[in-house]
Scaffold this active site. Structure first.
Site, mmCIF file in Angstrom:
data_model
loop_
_atom_site.group_PDB
_atom_site.id
_atom_site.type_symbol
_atom_site.label_atom_id
_atom_site.label_comp_id
_atom_site.label_asym_id
_atom_site.label_seq_id
_atom_site.Cartn_x
_atom_site.Cartn_y
_atom_site.Cartn_z
ATOM 1 N N TYR A 30 0.307 -1.047 0.160
ATOM 2 C CA TYR A 30 -0.002 0.258 0.280
ATOM 3 C C TYR A 30 0.987 1.566 0.077
ATOM 4 C CZ TYR A 30 -2.794 3.863 2.295
ATOM 5 O OH TYR A 30 -3.614 5.068 1.885
ATOM 6 N N HIS B 192 -1.812 17.161 -2.837
ATOM 7 C CA HIS B 192 -1.729 16.983 -1.570
ATOM 8 C C HIS B 192 -2.091 19.239 -0.586
ATOM 9 C CE1 HIS B 192 -2.986 13.106 -2.098
ATOM 10 N NE2 HIS B 192 -2.747 12.738 -0.300
ATOM 11 N N ASN C 19 1.984 11.831 6.207
ATOM 12 C CA ASN C 19 1.388 11.047 6.875
ATOM 13 C C ASN C 19 1.251 11.084 7.982
ATOM 14 O OD1 ASN C 19 -0.590 8.058 6.911
ATOM 15 N ND2 ASN C 19 -1.744 9.362 6.244
ATOM 16 N N TYR D 90 -16.259 35.178 45.163
ATOM 17 C CA TYR D 90 -15.801 33.688 44.689
ATOM 18 C C TYR D 90 -14.612 33.890 43.708
ATOM 19 C CZ TYR D 90 -19.727 30.936 46.024
ATOM 20 O OH TYR D 90 -20.941 30.314 46.436
ATOM 21 N N ARG E 202 -12.050 33.811 46.719
ATOM 22 C CA ARG E 202 -11.755 32.607 47.616
ATOM 23 C C ARG E 202 -11.183 30.995 46.286
ATOM 24 N NH1 ARG E 202 -17.241 30.604 50.335
ATOM 25 N NH2 ARG E 202 -17.460 32.393 49.630
ATOM 26 N N PHE F 252 -2.114 7.488 12.098
ATOM 27 C CA PHE F 252 -1.876 9.757 11.639
ATOM 28 C C PHE F 252 -3.623 10.014 12.265
ATOM 29 C CE2 PHE F 252 -3.773 5.760 8.138
ATOM 30 C CZ PHE F 252 -5.184 6.583 8.832
ATOM 31 N N GLU G 85 -12.003 7.952 3.976
ATOM 32 C CA GLU G 85 -11.230 8.446 5.209
ATOM 33 C C GLU G 85 -12.913 8.843 6.282
ATOM 34 O OE1 GLU G 85 -8.314 11.305 4.481
ATOM 35 O OE2 GLU G 85 -7.344 9.569 3.491
#
Length: 631
Positions: free
Chosen positions: A56, A103, A215, A351, A354, A407, A494
């Protein structure tokens, strides 16, 4: 190459080292022993390709194209007249080259150089683990980019956080190929030109190297790590600002006691209480008796008799409580004199004062949890597929080249969602303290908006609180977690993504607004501290002269001489005079004073209204440049 450098071995990169490279200009060196592992994985991959093993991302397409096996030659070469766009190199090299060039499609303004430097060191370190198949020479070329300060132009937006930060990391890698753009010595240049000026050469990618370079989680990790470094400092500044505010209120320290927090020992809460106690050490303002604290009165020409005090921009005063109004409170008035000044007769603060340990501490715990995640990720392998050349018993290549999901950025995304929700909380409690300082209904006897305003023309610090409020609202509206909203990509190959890149980038951006809110609190608290100290010390000087009648003139509700309570009033005023005369100088804690001196070295006390934009800009810069002592 810089003189200072850190050694990368893929296993021991720390957040501190990352920051040194990103923000302090350190370079990096590669551990020779780990380079042997890098070479072994690359050689293994080359051997499998030569044997014709389908792998792959090496001999197949990517993502939804994973079912496409690359052939022995380009089908396009069979076009009539030949292939007019035949690239250099083999089909396998073209696959890796195209992966990077197609990309690199991010949009928006470029990341700051510190973010890109952090991305580079993260990518180099993970590739040093020897499970990515990258060649040593390619890894060295990536290292040369960092060490020669060639900063690729990486636009901020375009990653969905799985398969990692594909698009931004492609912008990072494309410069290695002589493409894209990069900053070199501050100038934005075409990538090839930036390489040339730095004395570097473009490279050609080999098996899986495109995947190895783009990646992974380097963008989200870089922005997250830098955000956490900033937030660590700002947590200290928040404690400091709160301590200065508590001193300005002449507040109470009981809620900070160690034995109190031992009963609910959340780590951040305990640490915050310890830190604030340390910052307040040496204060003569905290826990002073109620009756010693006068309240502000507007200045008048008759307010003071001595030249020193006539320079003051205020008057002071108390109310006397007659004996017939003390019923049911006899125990209280046996401890405290019957004079109401600036401090309310109550045993606890609001508050925002405190609950500092509980609120700041919870944010500190969110930060610590995110640090735990980031520290793991800094030395993790996050590309795909993963290469295990040492699995020598493997029967098939799938047992040595394994497709997994490292990834996926969800561990980072959820950790940063936690921090993202925490940042507005820290800003909000800071703004509430600032608001309490300027509001005459809640500021325990300080002037409204921290200005004398004798003639009704002054706004003082009124609008400083508006700016803080606007920032808090902006932070709150940006706190929605990006991690809960996945938008599938790659034709649904994906089908679940983390959006961690957006999450971490948001957090890094939000730290800037948080720093502004804390700066505004420090700016306001310093003004309040001046008033509180000067009012108390003016009262002390008046008492030290031994003239109880002068002090009595500052007391409202005093009986006339023919009143049966007059003798008691005189006796009690004398007691107040003695109590004030018997104390030393009123001042803040040591660390608070140091911070106050830093601020006052750049910004003076505001006696009357003036343009404040320069003050605000200056105090924000002081925080951003880390000039306040936060520890």
């Amino acid at each position: 190459m810089t003189a200072n450098s850190i050694l990368l071995d893929g296993n021991s990169l720390s957040r501190q080292q990352l920051v040194a490279v990103a923000r302090q200009g350190y370079g990096v060196r590669l551990d020779p022993s780990q380079l042997e592992r890098v070479k072994r994985a690359a050689d293994f991959l080359a051997d499998k390709v030569s044997c014709g093993e389908p792998t792959y991302g090496v001999t197949t397409g990517f993502g939804s194209n994973a079912d496409k096996l690359l052939g022995a030659y380009r089908l396009r070469d069979e076009l009539p007249g030949g292939n007019p766009h035949k690239p250099e190199g083999t089909l396998l090299e073209e696959l890796q080259h195209n992966l990077i060039t197609t990309h690199a499609v991010c949009v928006g303004k470029p990341f700051a150089a510190e973010v890109v430097r952090a991305m580079l060191v993260i990518r180099i370190n993970t590739l040093m683990r020897g499970h990515s198949g990258i060649r040593v020479e390619t890894l060295q070329a990536l290292t040369a980019l960092l060490n020669h300060d060639v900063i690729p132009v990486v636009p901020e937006k375009g990653s969905v956080g799985a398969s990692g930060d594909l698009a931004p990391l492609s912008h990072l890698a494309i410069v290695l190929l002589g493409g894209g753009e990069a900053f070199y010595k501050g100038e934005r240049l075409p990538g090839a030109q930036a390489l040339q000026r730095a004395g570097l050469q473009p490279i050609r990618l080999s098996f899986k190297e495109g995947l190895a370079l783009n990646n992974g989680t380097a963008q989200m990790l870089a922005t997250a790590a830098l955000a956490l470094d900033t937030l660590e400092y700002l947590l200290g500044v928040a404690d400091l600002a709160a301590s200065m505010t508590l001193d300005a209120f002449a507040g109470r320290s009981g809620a900070l006691r160690a034995d109190v927090h031992a009963l609910r020992p959340h780590p951040g809460q305990v640490q915050t209480a310890d830190h604030v106690r340390e910052l307040l050490q040496g204060s003569t303002l905290v826990d002073i008796p109620y009756h010693l604290v006068p309240r502000f009165r507007q200045w008048s020409a008759e307010a003071w008799s001595t030249p020193q005090d006539q320079a003051l921009s205020f008057d002071i005063g108390w109310d006397w409580v007659p004996a017939n109004q003390r019923h049911g409170r006899e125990a209280f008035y046996s401890r405290f004199l019957p004079f109401k000044g600036g401090k309310k007769h109550q045993p606890q603060d609001a508050y925002c004062l405190r609950c500092m340990p509980q609120v700041h501490g919870a944010v500190r715990d969110a930060w610590a949890q995110a640090c735990r995640v980031i520290d793991i990720e800094l030395n993790a392998v996050t590309d795909n597929p993963l290469i295990f050349p040492d699995n020598t018993d493997a029967q098939h290549i799938e047992e040595q080249v394994i497709s997994a999901g490292h990834f996926h950025g969800m561990p980072l995304a959820l950790a940063m969602s936690y921090v993202k929700a925490a940042i507005p909380v820290l800003a909000s409690i800071s703004e509430r303290r600032l608001n309490k300082l300027v509001d005459p209904a809640t500021n325990d006897g300080l002037p409204a908006f921290l200005t004398g305003n004798e003639d009704g023309t002054d706004s003082g610090f009124m609008i400083v609180q508006y700016t803080a409020a606007a920032l808090v609202n902006d932070l709150a509206t940006r706190a929605h977690p990006a991690s809960v909203y996945s938008v599938p990509t790659s034709a649904n190959a994906e089908d679940h993504v983390s959006m961690g890149a957006n999450e971490a980038r948001h957090v890094l951006e939000m730290t800037e607004d948080l720093s502004h809110v804390l700066a505004l609190e420090l700016y306001t608290a310093a003004q309040a501290l001046d008033y509180r100290q000067e009012m108390l010390n003016a009262a002390r000087r008046l008492a030290a002269r031994g003239d109880w009648q002068a002090l009595a003139s500052k007391v409202a509700n005093a009986p006339r001489e023919d009143n049966p309570h007059y003798a008691q009033f005189v006796e009690e005023v004398k007691q107040l005079t003695a109590a004030l005369a018997g104390v030393g100088d009123f001042h803040a804690g040591g660390a608070v004073r140091k911070a106050y001196d830093t601020l006052r070295g750049h910004i003076g006390f505001m006696h009357r209204d003036r343009a404040m934009d320069g003050d605000v800009r200056t105090v924000c810069e002081l925080v951003q440049k880390r000039l306040f002592p936060s520890t």
